[in-house]
Scaffold this motif. Structure first.
Motif, PDB file in Angstrom:
ATOM      1  N   MET A  19       3.472   5.879  -2.898  1.00 28.39           N
ATOM      2  CA  MET A  19       4.547   6.514  -3.453  1.00 28.39           C
ATOM      3  C   MET A  19       4.592   6.506  -5.022  1.00 28.39           C
ATOM      4  SD  MET A  19       7.333   5.045  -0.948  1.00 28.39           S
ATOM      5  CE  MET A  19       8.684   5.761  -1.783  1.00 28.39           C
ATOM      6  N   PHE A  20       4.052   5.483  -5.560  1.00 34.51           N
ATOM      7  CA  PHE A  20       4.154   5.388  -7.111  1.00 34.51           C
ATOM      8  C   PHE A  20       3.018   6.303  -7.633  1.00 34.51           C
ATOM      9  CE2 PHE A  20       1.667   3.744 -10.792  1.00 34.51           C
ATOM     10  CZ  PHE A  20       2.911   3.823 -11.808  1.00 34.51           C
ATOM     11  N   VAL A  21       1.949   6.599  -6.962  1.00 31.46           N
ATOM     12  CA  VAL A  21       0.905   7.530  -7.413  1.00 31.46           C
ATOM     13  C   VAL A  21       1.274   8.957  -7.187  1.00 31.46           C
ATOM     14  CG1 VAL A  21      -1.380   8.502  -6.721  1.00 31.46           C
ATOM     15  CG2 VAL A  21      -1.005   6.109  -7.007  1.00 31.46           C
ATOM     16  N   ILE A  22       2.380   9.285  -6.173  1.00 29.83           N
ATOM     17  CA  ILE A  22       2.839  10.422  -6.016  1.00 29.83           C
ATOM     18  C   ILE A  22       3.596  10.889  -6.979  1.00 29.83           C
ATOM     19  CG2 ILE A  22       4.216  11.970  -4.325  1.00 29.83           C
ATOM     20  CD1 ILE A  22       2.767  10.362  -2.273  1.00 29.83           C
ATOM     21  N   THR A  23       4.782   9.975  -7.486  1.00 27.58           N
ATOM     22  CA  THR A  23       5.735  10.238  -8.350  1.00 27.58           C
ATOM     23  C   THR A  23       4.797  10.524  -9.782  1.00 27.58           C
ATOM     24  OG1 THR A  23       6.995   8.493  -7.172  1.00 27.58           O
ATOM     25  CG2 THR A  23       7.509   8.976  -9.418  1.00 27.58           C
ATOM     26  N   ARG A  56       0.727  -1.100  -0.046  1.00 27.20           N
ATOM     27  CA  ARG A  56      -0.189   0.110  -0.082  1.00 27.20           C
ATOM     28  C   ARG A  56       0.875   1.115   0.023  1.00 27.20           C
ATOM     29  NH1 ARG A  56      -2.744  -1.192   4.025  1.00 27.20           N
ATOM     30  NH2 ARG A  56      -4.204  -2.314   3.168  1.00 27.20           N
ATOM     31  N   LEU A  57       1.948   1.261   0.860  1.00 30.17           N
ATOM     32  CA  LEU A  57       2.739   2.317   0.936  1.00 30.17           C
ATOM     33  C   LEU A  57       3.574   2.582  -0.546  1.00 30.17           C
ATOM     34  CD1 LEU A  57       4.373   4.531   2.452  1.00 30.17           C
ATOM     35  CD2 LEU A  57       6.125   2.735   3.139  1.00 30.17           C
ATOM     36  N   ALA A  58       3.878   1.547  -1.242  1.00 27.20           N
ATOM     37  CA  ALA A  58       4.568   1.488  -2.526  1.00 27.20           C
ATOM     38  C   ALA A  58       3.617   1.979  -3.640  1.00 27.20           C
ATOM     39  CB  ALA A  58       5.086   0.099  -2.881  1.00 27.20           C
TER      40      ALA A  58
END
Length: 340
Positions: free
Chosen positions: A257-261, A252-254
């Motif tokens: 982070m992917f969405v933010i990137t 879920r954290l990954a």
């Protein structure tokens, strides 16, 4: 042993179901852990068991469990202690089920109105009329037998005779046999068993499939493997379908982070597009004046100057004529006439 071997040779196949039915006496040997099928009354002597009329069913069943056998197997035993077979099993990838007339360490009724065979016949007849040409599972068959009030004291049991990590909890399906096609009657029925298994996993949109989706998928996969000579396909087994496990905190954290990137990349691309559009607009609006001076016409004061460039000389001339005296005449005495 000879009859079982001949039965396998004549009827085995990757798409076949082998059904073995036995009704009679049975004794379970606790010391050697096997089920012994025995004759009842010796016709010659009129009493007792015939010593030669005995069968170690565990040894006979071992032939059906052999890895060279490709077909699924359904064993129906109407005998005492038939459920004791579940104390031993063998790993396999096929379906191998035992429909037993009684629970473990229990006996069953003798032939007649209250027998397991009588209830089995009635249940099969009822399910055939209800489902017609559609298949029904051995689970439904066992359930229908136990509904029969005559079998309330000794309910039948359905057991799996294989132990495998790929066991899919699906039961054997029963349906009326369809007539064989003329071109398949004389084809050899014995085929070699698979030497390897390819396991594929598909990520699905839904947690389960309906009947229409299953039929579509099986037909599509069959067409994909139609050319058996290329991959040596022997059989296709439906192993299982189960919901995907929930994602972990790390996943879920990954994902966050992917969405933010990706969002930052999107915003940066938008800024670059806007800067490129602004630069292009400035290039279009720039005006080059004599003397090499470039003036941006987008400025309000410069825009007004540009818009009045055609009318300002005339107005300025009129203003000068009204407020200043005319220029003195020009003398021609200084000119040199080259013709003189």
């Amino acid at each position: 042993m000879c009859h079982i071997s001949d039965f396998i040779r004549d009827h085995d196949g990757p798409h076949n179901l082998l059904i073995i039915y036995y009704t009679g006496h049975g004794v379970y040997n606790d010391d050697r852990k096997y089920l012994e099928l025995t004759a009842s009354i010796n016709p010659a002597l009129g009493k007792g068991f015939t010593r030669d009329a005995r069968c170690n069913w565990n040894k006979a069943e071992a032939k059906l469990q052999d890895e060279e056998v490709e077909g699924d197997v359904l064993t129906i035993l109407d005998t005492c202690y038939s459920s004791n077979l579940v104390k031993s099993g063998k790993g396999d990838t096929r379906k191998f089920e035992l429909l037993s007339a009684c629970p473990i360490d229990q006996t069953t009724a003798r032939p007649g109105q209250y027998s397991f065979t009588r209830a089995l016949i009635d249940a099969l007849d009822w399910l055939l009329k209800e489902h017609k040409d559609s298949p029904f599972s051995t689970f439904r068959l066992n359930q229908r037998i136990n509904i029969d009030k005559r079998r309330s004291d000794t309910p039948s049991h359905l057991w799996s005779r294989v132990q495998s990590v790929q066991h899919n909890e699906q039961h054997i399906l029963l349906a009326p046999l369809r007539p064989q096609k003329p071109d398949t009657i004389h084809q050899p029925k014995y085929r070699l068993s698979p030497k390897g298994f390819l396991t594929l996993r598909f990520g699905l949109r839904d947690a389960e499939l309906n009947q229409e989706q299953i039929e579509f998928m099986t037909k599509t996969l069959s067409k994909a493997f139609h050319n058996k000579a290329m991959v040596g396909l022997r059989r296709i087994d439906w192993v299982e379908i189960k919901p995907a496990p929930p994602i972990t905190h790390f996943e879920r954290l990954a994902l966050v982070m992917f969405v933010i990137t990706q969002w930052k990349k999107f915003l940066g691309k938008r800024r670059e597009e806007r800067a490129s559009q602004t630069q292009t607009q400035r290039s279009v609006d720039e005006i080059t004046f004599p003397g090499g001076m470039n003036i941006d016409a987008t400025s309000p004061s410069q825009k007004r100057h540009h818009e009045g460039a055609d009318v300002m000389p005339e107005a300025k001339r009129r203003y000068l004529e009204a407020s200043q005296p005319p220029s003195p005449p020009t003398s021609d005495s200084s000119r040199i006439d080259y013709d003189v």
